[in-house]
Design an enzyme around this catalytic site. Structure first.
Site, PDB file in Angstrom:
ATOM      1  CE1 TYR A   1      -3.772   2.470   0.896  1.00 47.64           C
ATOM      2  CE2 TYR A   1      -2.176   3.348   2.466  1.00 47.64           C
ATOM      3  CZ  TYR A   1      -3.355   3.470   1.773  1.00 47.64           C
ATOM      4  OH  TYR A   1      -4.140   4.579   1.960  1.00 47.64           O
TER       5      TYR A   1
ATOM      6  CE  LYS B   1      -3.734   5.055  -1.915  1.00 43.15           C
ATOM      7  NZ  LYS B   1      -4.737   5.631  -2.850  1.00 43.15           N
TER       8      LYS B   1
END
Length: 235
Positions: free
Chosen positions: A142, A146
């Site tokens: 993640y 990002k």
């Protein structure tokens, strides 16, 4: 006559649906791009789930171009994404691949779409994450995805990025959005520190109308305390 034209990538998700509904209420023509149809949008582009990154890009851009029929977009808003936890010990490649598909593929396709169909001075809004400004050992895939969106945002804000003249490109960096799914999985959390979806949609609307615009390339942390949300630009 509509107030303008926007497309929402991730238009069937919680935040995307809120954005579609908000812009429709403001008399905008709204296109939704997602893996499933949003029946409230004027046009709903369904992304071929199993297609390659390149094929998804060509499919999305082609279908949006057909829908616009020569008109230009006031905003391309990408709120597609997802979350997966996990460290390097188990399923790192699997989780990282999923996060890359959900956040990076959608963000780059949105950038390509903006390069071709956004009007001069239009808005390209992407979705990063505040935790990805630092290490994310408990959610490595993640954090990687990002952080890539943050890099993309800053690259697109530079000269010769391919975006139209005077375009504004920003990333919002939420901590926790107040979605039904988050409430389901974290029922004992402090909801007053979660950012309401309507507030995010209102931000996008203001920037689309060229009101209170931040500097292009900004990574804007959404910090909500006691029900009040503040925008803090990351360094």
């Amino acid at each position: 006559m509509s107030a303008g034209c926007v497309v929402v990538y991730g238009g069937k998700g919680a935040l995307g649906s809120a954005c579609v509904e908000h812009f429709k209420a403001k008399n905008f023509w709204v296109g939704s791009i997602d893996l499933s149809e949003n029946e409230h949008a004027d046009v709903s582009v369904v992304v071929p789930r199993d297609a390659s990154w390149e094929d998804q890009e060509s499919s999305v851009i082609g279908k949006v171009a057909e829908s616009l029929a020569g008109n230009k977009l006031d905003a391309v808003i990408c709120v597609a994404g997802g979350w997966a936890g996990g460290n390097a010990k188990k399923d790192l490649a699997k989780n990282a691949d999923l996060m890359w598909r959900q956040s990076v593929w959608s963000s780059t396709i949105s950038a390509a779409l903006a390069a071709q169909h956004l009007k001069d001075g239009g808005l390209l809004a992407l979705t990063g994450a505040k935790p990805a400004l630092e290490g994310t050992p408990g959610m490595i895939g993640y954090g990687m995805a990002k952080a890539a969106v943050h890099q993309l945002t800053r690259s697109l804000a530079g000269e010769n990025s391919g975006l139209p003249q005077d375009a504004l490109v920003v990333s919002i960096l939420p901590v926790t959005l107040d979605t039904p799914m988050n409430r389901k999985w974290m029922p004992k959390a402090d909801f007053s520190s979660w950012t309401p979806l309507t507030e995010v949609a209102q931000l996008f609307n203001k920037w689309t109308r060229a009101e209170d615009r931040p500097k292009t390339g900004s990574l804007l942390q959404l910090i909500t305390k006691n029900g009040v949300t503040e925008l803090i630009a990351a360094e």
